[in-house]
Motif scaffolding. Structure first.
Motif: not given
Lengths: 225, 79
Positions: A135-163
């Protein structure tokens, strides 16, 4: 379907989102942040903008407002919640979504159309998209740099929670196609029950061919189903 | 009773602002500069006489609003 858009001092995408929702036949109500009662809603949207001038941290003050207690209650009972841009930041500050949005890696406010890839189309927010659709979508932000801990990142991947992930025109997900330094090019995430979506790009800006494109439309048509 | 609170990004979190300040100082000719991390400073006046309960209140203020514990550390000092 009924929707509610929460409005804070400094919200500036609230009317755009209302136009998008009404275009898709949602019965929408605007809710001022000082309200303590939410009308029964199938979808609650926390819109983009600069609530409280981004004082303290983006979304921190709005995350403590009165209406947020009601939003949390609704979320816990399964109501669909969509947070866009500042709305995503607010959702992380309330704890409804884990992780946080840091300052863009290049320290610049970024306002441009970027490509994002649909990572999971088996959700109430994305079922009208194809998997891996670009998709081609507009972004407009100063604080958009998503950060989380390793454990949560693994969960996001494993449970397909990345949209969505930032990608290039061909769908390649790499450092060059990452506009803001987000961990793993993440542009949007779901909570574990997939009834909450937080995303930095603005789908409500992409609902009309005349001013942009229609790449954001299917997010709203997915929701109305 | 007055306290100062210093909030800084955790060691592992990239601090681009601190980095830019550091690079600028190096470009200005500043020698022997090992690192700069930028943070926030709050001065908080609480209406308490007992120091222990005052510190407890300031700690609660930090945890509930001032600090994002995912990315930030904080230090409380009596002033």
């Amino acid at each position: 379907m009924k929707s509610s858009v929460i409005v804070f001092p400094g919200s500036n995408c609230d009317r755009d989102i209302a136009v998008a929702l009404e275009k898709m036949q949602f019965k929408n109500t605007m809710i001022w942040h000082k309200e303590t009662v939410l009308p029964k809603s199938d979808l609650i949207v926390i819109p983009g903008g600069f609530s409280y001038g981004d004082y303290l941290r983006s979304g921190a003050i709005a995350g403590k407002s009165k209406i947020i207690d009601e939003v949390i209650k609704a979320a816990n009972s399964g109501c669909l919640i969509l947070g866009i841009c500042n709305g995503f930041q607010i959702l992380t500050e309330t704890g409804l979504l884990r992780g946080t949005l840091l300052r863009n890696k290049n320290l610049k406010f970024i306002n441009k159309d970027v490509r994002i890839r649909v990572m999971n189309n088996d959700t109430k927010f994305s079922n009208k998209y194809k998997k891996d659709q670009i998709l081609k979508i507009n972004i407009a932000h100063n604080e958009g740099n998503f950060f989380t801990d390793r454990k949560h990142l693994e969960e996001l991947k494993k449970d397909e929670l990345i949209a969505f992930k930032y990608c290039d025109e061909k769908g390649n997900i790499n450092e060059e196609s990452n506009p803001n330094g987000s961990i793993d090019n993440i542009a949007g995430i779901f909570n574990s029950k997939k009834n909450i979506l937080g995303m930095m790009p603005h789908p409500e800006r992409m609902i009309d061919e005349v001013i942009s494109n229609k790449d954001g439309l299917n997010l709203f048509s997915s929701l109305i189903n | 009773m007055k306290f100062s609170v210093t909030v800084t990004l955790k060691k592992d979190v990239l601090d681009p602002q601190g980095k830019v300040v550091q690079n600028t100082l190096i470009n200005m000719g500043m020698k022997n500069l090992k690192g700069i991390r930028q943070g926030k400073h709050f001065e908080i006046d609480v209406d308490e006489i007992d120091q222990v309960s005052a510190e407890k209140k300031v700690d609660e203020i930090c945890k509930k609003l001032l600090v994002n514990l995912i990315i930030e550390d904080y230090k409380i000092n009596k002033i």
